[in-house]
Design a protein around this motif. Structure first.
Motif, PDB file in Angstrom:
ATOM      1  N   ASP A 157      -9.995   3.694  -0.920  1.00 24.54           N
ATOM      2  CA  ASP A 157     -10.938   2.778  -1.048  1.00 24.54           C
ATOM      3  C   ASP A 157     -10.672   1.498  -0.169  1.00 24.54           C
ATOM      4  OD1 ASP A 157     -12.952   3.660  -2.858  1.00 24.54           O
ATOM      5  OD2 ASP A 157     -11.544   3.724  -4.468  1.00 24.54           O
ATOM      6  N   PHE A 158     -11.542   1.002   0.542  1.00 20.73           N
ATOM      7  CA  PHE A 158     -11.194  -0.242   1.209  1.00 20.73           C
ATOM      8  C   PHE A 158     -11.722  -1.376   0.765  1.00 20.73           C
ATOM      9  CE2 PHE A 158     -10.872   3.184   4.460  1.00 20.73           C
ATOM     10  CZ  PHE A 158      -9.845   2.919   5.236  1.00 20.73           C
ATOM     11  N   LYS A 159     -11.030  -2.500   1.002  1.00 22.69           N
ATOM     12  CA  LYS A 159     -11.247  -3.787   0.086  1.00 22.69           C
ATOM     13  C   LYS A 159     -12.185  -4.512   1.238  1.00 22.69           C
ATOM     14  CE  LYS A 159      -8.382  -2.521  -2.706  1.00 22.69           C
ATOM     15  NZ  LYS A 159      -8.865  -1.762  -3.869  1.00 22.69           N
ATOM     16  N   VAL A 218     -12.093  -3.657   9.661  1.00 23.82           N
ATOM     17  CA  VAL A 218     -10.839  -3.950  10.138  1.00 23.82           C
ATOM     18  C   VAL A 218     -10.799  -4.271  11.644  1.00 23.82           C
ATOM     19  CG1 VAL A 218      -8.396  -2.951  10.488  1.00 23.82           C
ATOM     20  CG2 VAL A 218      -9.498  -2.430   8.303  1.00 23.82           C
ATOM     21  N   SER A 247      -7.008  -3.975   4.081  1.00 20.83           N
ATOM     22  CA  SER A 247      -7.643  -2.909   4.465  1.00 20.83           C
ATOM     23  C   SER A 247      -6.621  -2.206   5.980  1.00 20.83           C
ATOM     24  CB  SER A 247      -8.857  -3.314   5.183  1.00 20.83           C
ATOM     25  OG  SER A 247      -9.540  -3.241   3.734  1.00 20.83           O
ATOM     26  N   HIS A 248      -6.304  -3.070   6.679  1.00 24.96           N
ATOM     27  CA  HIS A 248      -5.444  -2.535   7.890  1.00 24.96           C
ATOM     28  C   HIS A 248      -4.371  -1.858   7.093  1.00 24.96           C
ATOM     29  CE1 HIS A 248      -3.597  -3.775  11.721  1.00 24.96           C
ATOM     30  NE2 HIS A 248      -2.808  -2.707  11.253  1.00 24.96           N
ATOM     31  N   THR A 308     -14.670   0.246   8.429  1.00 25.63           N
ATOM     32  CA  THR A 308     -13.827   0.946   7.413  1.00 25.63           C
ATOM     33  C   THR A 308     -14.444   2.257   7.045  1.00 25.63           C
ATOM     34  OG1 THR A 308     -14.492  -0.623   5.556  1.00 25.63           O
ATOM     35  CG2 THR A 308     -12.396  -1.004   6.821  1.00 25.63           C
ATOM     36  N   THR A 347       0.782  -1.172   0.097  1.00 28.67           N
ATOM     37  CA  THR A 347       0.023   0.070   0.092  1.00 28.67           C
ATOM     38  C   THR A 347       1.046   1.391   0.003  1.00 28.67           C
ATOM     39  OG1 THR A 347      -1.857  -1.178   1.182  1.00 28.67           O
ATOM     40  CG2 THR A 347      -1.781   1.236   1.091  1.00 28.67           C
ATOM     41  N   THR A 403      -5.151   7.052  -1.126  1.00 24.56           N
ATOM     42  CA  THR A 403      -4.495   5.675  -1.102  1.00 24.56           C
ATOM     43  C   THR A 403      -4.133   5.551  -2.839  1.00 24.56           C
ATOM     44  OG1 THR A 403      -5.433   4.893   0.791  1.00 24.56           O
ATOM     45  CG2 THR A 403      -4.368   3.439  -0.743  1.00 24.56           C
ATOM     46  N   ILE A 428      -4.365   0.006   4.414  1.00 22.28           N
ATOM     47  CA  ILE A 428      -4.642   1.097   3.878  1.00 22.28           C
ATOM     48  C   ILE A 428      -5.055   2.267   4.831  1.00 22.28           C
ATOM     49  CG2 ILE A 428      -6.771   2.028   2.520  1.00 22.28           C
ATOM     50  CD1 ILE A 428      -6.742  -0.542   1.089  1.00 22.28           C
ATOM     51  N   ALA A 429      -5.685   1.947   6.090  1.00 22.81           N
ATOM     52  CA  ALA A 429      -6.237   2.620   7.440  1.00 22.81           C
ATOM     53  C   ALA A 429      -4.879   3.046   8.142  1.00 22.81           C
ATOM     54  CB  ALA A 429      -6.961   1.920   8.108  1.00 22.81           C
TER      55      ALA A 429
END
Length: 196
Positions: free
Chosen positions: A121-123, A127, A160-161, A132, A102, A154, A163-164
Motif C-alpha cells: 500500500d502506497f501513501k 513518486v 512511498s519512495h 504508484t 519501511t 510491505t 516502499i517502492a
C-alpha cells in the motif's frame, strides 16, 4: 555456461530491447523515459547481480502505463530465456529489505507457474512523476513472463519512495538467490517432475 538473453518487442505502443546476463556484476544501462523507473531498474540490476540493458521508447504522451508494463513483460521474458528451462538453479529465493521506516519481504519460486501476491500500500498516488499503481503492473508483468511465483509484501512503511524501492530490491535479492547455480541439481530442473 552462458546465461544471457536478448529480447526485443515492438508494438504500436512501445519499442523495447532488453539484454540480461544472470551471472553479471550488476552493471546496468537503463533508458525508459521515466526517471524514477530507471532508478528502480538500476537498483534491480545492482541488487540482483544481473547485468542489464533496457531501451524502451513508449507512448509517454498518453501516460506511463504501457512503458512500465511492457518493459516488465520483456524483462521477464529475457530472464526466463536466460534460465534455459530452469536447469541447475536453486529455484527458491527470499529477502527482507529495510529502508529507514519501511520493511518489505519477497519470497520467490522460479517454478514456471507464474503468480503474484501483492500486499503493498502506497501513501501517495505518485513518486516523482510516476503513478504508484504502476509498480504492481511491473511486478505482475515480470512474474507472469519470467515464470515466477512472487509474494511481495510491505510489512510496514510510510514513505512511498522507500516502499517502492524496497520492493524492487527485495525482488532482486530473492531472484539473485533463486537463479544461483546449485551443483546438487546435477544439471536438471529442481523438481520431482524433472522439468519446470
Amino acid at each position: 555456461m552462458s546465461r544471457t538473453a536478448e529480447v526485443a518487442r515492438d508494438t504500436k505502443e512501445t519499442k523495447i530491447r532488453v539484454v540480461v546476463d544472470l551471472d553479471g556484476t550488476g552493471v546496468s544501462e537503463i533508458s525508459t523515459g521515466i526517471g524514477f523507473y530507471d532508478h528502480m531498474l538500476e537498483s534491480f540490476a545492482r541488487h540482483g547481480g544481473i547485468d542489464l540493458k533496457v531501451e524502451t521508447k513508449g507512448d509517454l504522451h498518453i501516460d506511463m502505463h504501457h512503458t512500465v508494463e511492457d518493459t516488465g513483460i520483456v524483462l521477464g521474458q529475457a530472464v526466463k530465456q536466460a534460465l534455459d528451462g530452469f536447469k541447475s538453479i536453486r529455484r527458491f529465493g527470499h529477502a527482507y529489505i529495510p529502508m529507514d521506516e519501511t520493511l518489505t519481504r519477497c519470497a520467490l519460486d522460479l517454478s514456471n507457474r507464474p503468480y503474484l501476491i501483492w500486499k503493498v500500500d502506497f501513501k501517495t498516488p505518485k513518486v516523482g512523476d510516476m503513478d504508484t499503481e504502476l509498480f504492481k503492473e511491473f511486478h505482475h508483468a515480470f512474474a507472469m513472463n519470467a515464470g515466477a511465483c512472487v509474494h511481495l509484501e510491505t510489512l510496514y512503511g510510510g514513505n512511498s519512495h522507500h516502499i517502492a524501492e524496497s520492493g524492487f530490491k527485495a525482488l532482486a535479492r530473492a531472484l539473485r538467490q533463486a537463479v544461483e547455480l546449485d551443483p546438487k541439481t546435477h544439471g536438471h530442473a529442481p523438481s520431482t517432475k524433472g522439468v519446470l
